[in-house]
Design an enzyme around this catalytic site. Structure first.
Site, PDB file in Angstrom:
ATOM      1  N   GLU A   1      12.060  -5.835  11.886  1.00 30.18           N
ATOM      2  CA  GLU A   1      12.470  -5.778  10.481  1.00 30.18           C
ATOM      3  C   GLU A   1      13.984  -5.657  10.375  1.00 30.18           C
ATOM      4  OE1 GLU A   1       9.882  -2.112   9.794  1.00 30.18           O
ATOM      5  OE2 GLU A   1      11.710  -1.668   8.692  1.00 30.18           O
TER       6      GLU A   1
ATOM      7  N   CYS B   1       6.549  -2.698  10.767  1.00 32.40           N
ATOM      8  CA  CYS B   1       6.581  -2.197  12.147  1.00 32.40           C
ATOM      9  C   CYS B   1       5.483  -2.749  13.037  1.00 32.40           C
ATOM     10  CB  CYS B   1       6.513  -0.668  12.155  1.00 32.40           C
ATOM     11  SG  CYS B   1       7.960   0.085  11.404  1.00 32.40           S
TER      12      CYS B   1
ATOM     13  N   HIS C   1       1.031   4.061  16.342  1.00 31.67           N
ATOM     14  CA  HIS C   1       2.411   3.877  15.865  1.00 31.67           C
ATOM     15  C   HIS C   1       3.018   5.270  15.660  1.00 31.67           C
ATOM     16  CE1 HIS C   1       5.864   2.457  13.699  1.00 31.67           C
ATOM     17  NE2 HIS C   1       5.511   3.083  12.576  1.00 31.67           N
TER      18      HIS C   1
END
Lengths: 347, 134, 388
Positions: free
Chosen positions: A80, A112, A233
């Protein structure tokens, strides 16, 4: 079976302590650090960006895999913080690892989790034998608005995975969960991302990570006891532990991948860097469950079974070696490196 | 906006990304940057593409404190003349290093970094730099 | 090849000359030289102008040949711009020397000019980097001080040369320059001042560097016959030696030696039928203090590697074995790159004529100029004699 032929990580050398950032904003460093479970975060050098991080990770992956780069038929770069809005980074990586020109390449955007979307694309292409190997990279030099909560965690780093048919770890299956949940975003030409604060938690991160993970476990008929490592994550240190607990994972199954306290949130790199850290230490027949999360929102969950090959093909450039090789900088140097000082540029 | 030197930079991608130089098959000498003709053998030389490892050692170095245009915000920065393992000397920045670590004879290796940006709307030129091989 | 002599010299003040333009500098030096030679101007057959990069230093202006002839009121004559970076002046002198020596021309102007202060320092630094290898050096942020710093570092490493020895070059040249009215910095500096000056590219400090300078110089060359008609004190150019090396410093055989200077010097000595022992004084290219040390070694005044010690022992001072840079050198006098090679010849002419006043080297008969382009990729050496 679709397999990981090799992987590589890269974390920039510079670190800033959470206390140092807190000092600038008159915040209580202990409280912030404890709340986020982050001690320090990585900072890209003045001449580093998501491209250079991706290239270093990609080169490490090629070296680890021993694959001839000309056999890599696809490169997908997820980030990103790409250097260009228009002009792929993937083609720069392809040139830098000498995989070009007879191959396909593209940059992917899904906050992400773009890198893990790339892994899925490579799985499809290799399984269908359209290509021999594919490379998926997640790398970021994340932006956090000065003073914003994200500034404490937004870090830099990346990981690259080479997907093929036989490797150090087989990918048994993948499951994705996607909804239109705008919890974190950055509009075109805006410098910093915006977010929905607490809205990024329950309906976003937790909902998607748990749904994808449960979906995959059901599809593959897996129980918690079948899984040796859980790699979610890692936007901070507390979310992964909390989501793991909700799902029923013991803390020791999460800790080996939890590097966010030492490097911060590497965004597109996050879950992939965590997976790399686990592969550095995993033994044959151990099962890893990785679930990425991308705002906006979605999660990709993967079940990965380590093969015997890992013992003879240990990655020498471990995540820990990058974590240990560090140099602390203060906020002033951090502000210079991140071009937060008005007028500072490279050209 | 038209950008200065775009094709010239593009032509050098193999060198700047991957240290591709030449080897003369007649005399065996290796060259980086690439040469147009082998200076030892001239017409009887036979140049072939040769990829350098990127490993070497510091042959000489300096810290630049008065920068050239475009490098203003990088000061102070290290420049090194690096003796590549395979023979030739090459110049570039030595990055991510502290002054007390830099010395003649120290082992270095290449990294991939941004070298120049043509303003915020121009192209980014990437290339090799060196870090200490710790 | 017939004999060639200098019959006229002209030089402007060197410095930050805000009121002066590229053209007015060129005109002033040219007119002074013509006047010094006692010419009207009509006698001049051709002009060779040394200039590095007026385009980058000013406003994009190139085509120096007609520009210089025009500025000097010599419109119409063959006029050629000569570019050899910081050795442009020396290279122009050589072309003028060849053109008169060959018999094609009888009276020729060799000029040099650079206007460097119309741009800011980073732009000037970039322009000067054109003297190096822009693709393989400049691209990575290399500056000229950085190149010489890396040469100095090797010299220190290989021969034990010290920063103090380099600083002594600046001390000496400023002492000489303090006696020269054209000098940009006509003041003395102490060893402490040099050692404590602002670091530029370690180990090079501000007072190890020659400055950015505006200035011009011109000499009139004539054949022996014409020279004798024009003046009682013709200064003969005995020989010209020129050599090149690789453009990039990192491609050289050695970083601590300047091979082009060694070759140019050797050729010049041979053509003049002399050795370095015959030279009474020399103007050498001290763009940085290490450059003078490299120069005196290359020209044989001391052994390779011993330039620092030789300087420390005072052998290059006035009254030493070989006075070097009596003008103040590039260091104190200033370094308008294209003009430097000609300015060196102006100093030598004054010395051999016996007109150098407080800077006069007594009984000087034979002298030498050494002009370098880039980090040593071009070197031009000229040898001058008072008597034929």
């Amino acid at each position: 079976m679709t397999s990981i032929a090799g992987y590589g990580v890269y974390i920039p050398r510079y670190r800033i302590k959470i206390h140092e950032i807190a000092r600038v904003w008159g915040a209580d460093g202990d409280r912030v650090s404890k709340g986020l479970m982050i001690n320090e975060k990585s900072v890209p050098g003045f001449d580093e960006d998501s491209t250079t991080i991706a290239v270093e990770a990609a080169r490490n992956a090629v070296e680890h895999s021993g694959v001839n780069p000309k056999d890599i038929g696809a490169i997908y770069f997820g980030s990103e913080s790409p250097a260009y809005s228009v002009k792929p980074t993937a083609s720069i990586i392809a040139e830098a690892i000498e995989a070009s020109p007879n191959m396909t390449a593209a940059d992917i955007e899904f906050a992400c989790k773009a890198g893990t979307a790339g892994i899925q694309m490579c799985m499809g292409l290799t399984k269908s034998e359209m290509i021999k190997y594919g490379m998926a990279i997640g790398a970021d030099t994340s932006q956090g608005r000065p003073g914003d909560a994200l500034e404490y965690s937004a870090a830099a780093g990346g990981a690259a995975f080479i997907i093929g048919q036989r490797g150090i770890a087989d990918i048994e299956g993948t499951f994705s969960y996607t909804t239109d949940t705008t919890d974190f975003w950055r509009r075109e030409a805006e410098e910093f991302p915006s977010h929905g604060a607490r809205f990024t938690g329950q309906p976003a991160y937790f909902k998607h990570v748990t749904s994808a993970t449960i979906g995959l476990m059901e599809r593959l008929d897996l129980e918690i006891r079948d899984i040796d490592y859980f790699v979610p994550h890692q936007p901070n240190g507390s979310f992964p532990l909390k989501v793991g607990k909700t799902l029923g994972f013991e803390t020791e199954k999460i800790m080996p991948s939890l590097k966010v306290p030492y490097i911060g949130n590497t965004y597109s790199g996050s879950s992939m860097v965590g997976l790399a850290g686990v592969l550095d230490v995993a033994k044959p027949n151990e099962r890893i469950l990785m679930t990425s999360y991308g705002s906006g929102a979605g999660s990709d969950s993967f079940s990965i079974l380590v093969t015997d090959l890992i013992e003879e093909k240990r990655n020498k450039k471990t995540l820990d070696s990058y974590i240990k090789d560090k140099k602390y900088i203060d906020y002033a140097i951090y502000a210079k490196f991140k071009r937060k000082i008005k007028g500072v540029s490279m050209g | 906006m038209a950008v200065k030197g775009l094709p010239a930079s593009w032509r050098k991608i193999p060198q700047r990304y991957n240290l591709i130089g030449d080897e003369c098959k007649t005399c065996g000498e290796r060259f980086f940057p690439p040469v147009t003709i082998c200076p030892n053998c001239r017409r009887t030389g036979s140049l072939e593409r040769y990829k350098f490892s990127g490993e070497g050692e510091i042959f000489s170095y300096t810290v630049v404190r008065a920068a050239q245009e475009g490098f203003d915000f990088q000061i102070p920065y290290f420049l090194g003349i690096i003796k590549l393992k395979e023979g030739p000397l090459v110049i570039s920045q030595i990055v991510d290093s502290d002054p007390e670590e830099i010395d003649i004879g120290k082992k270095v290796k290449t990294v991939f970094r941004k070298v120049r940006e043509d303003g915020s709307d121009g192209v980014i030129r990437y290339g090799y730099k060196f870090i200490l091989d710790r | 090849m017939r004999k060639v002599a200098i019959v006229g010299i002209g030089i402007t003040k060197f410095g930050e000359l805000w009121e002066m333009s590229y053209r007015s500098l060129a005109a002033e030096a040219g007119l002074k030289a013509v006047e010094d030679a006692g010419l009207s101007g009509d006698e001049i057959d051709a002009l060779y102008g040394g200039t590095m990069t007026p385009g980058l230093f000013t406003d994009g202006q190139e085509h120096g040949g007609p520009l210089l002839a025009d500025a000097a009121g010599l419109t119409g004559i063959p006029s050629t711009r000569i570019e050899a970076a910081c050795a442009s002046g020396g290279a122009a002198l050589r072309q003028a020397y060849i053109s008169v020596g060959s018999g094609i021309n009888d009276i020729v102007v060799a000029g040099g000019v650079e206007k460097m202060t119309d741009v800011l320092t980073p732009s000037a630094t970039f322009a000067l980097m054109g003297a190096g290898d822009q693709k393989w050096e400049g691209f990575y942020g290399v500056t000229f001080p950085a190149l010489y710093a890396m040469m100095a570092r090797r010299h220190m490493y290989e021969y034990g040369t010290t920063e103090e020895q380099m600083a002594l070059v600046a001390v000496k040249n400023h002492a000489n320059g303090s006696k020269n009215s054209n000098t940009q910095y006509p003041f003395k500096v102490t060893l402490d001042q040099v050692m404590n000056s602002t670091p530029i590219a370690d180990p090079i400090k501000l007072l190890d560097c020659s400055p950015i300078t505006d200035g011009a110089a011109a000499v009139i060359l004539a054949s022996e016959d014409k020279a004798k008609e024009l003046t009682d004190t013709p200064i003969y150019i005995e020989s010209s030696g020129m050599a090149t090396d690789t453009l990039a410093l990192h491609d050289r055989k050695s970083l601590s030696r300047t091979d082009a200077a060694i070759k140019a010097g050797k050729d010049a000595y041979k053509l003049a039928g002399i050795t370095h022992n015959d030279v009474d004084l020399a103007e050498v290219h001290d763009c940085f203090t290490i450059a003078e040390i490299l120069a005196i070694e290359a020209l044989g005044f001391c052994n390779i590697g011993e330039g620092g010690k030789f300087t420390e022992e005072g052998e290059t001072e006035m009254g030493g074995k070989i006075p070097v840079n009596t003008s103040g050198g590039l260091k104190a006098k200033g370094h308008p790159v294209g003009a430097t090679g000609i300015a060196q010849a102006v100093e030598i002419t004054e010395q051999l004529r016996g007109e150098a006043k407080a800077r006069q080297v007594d009984g000087a008969e034979i002298a030498l100029t050494h002009n370098v382009g880039g980090s040593g990729a071009t070197c031009v050496v000229h040898i001058f004699k008072r008597r034929n």
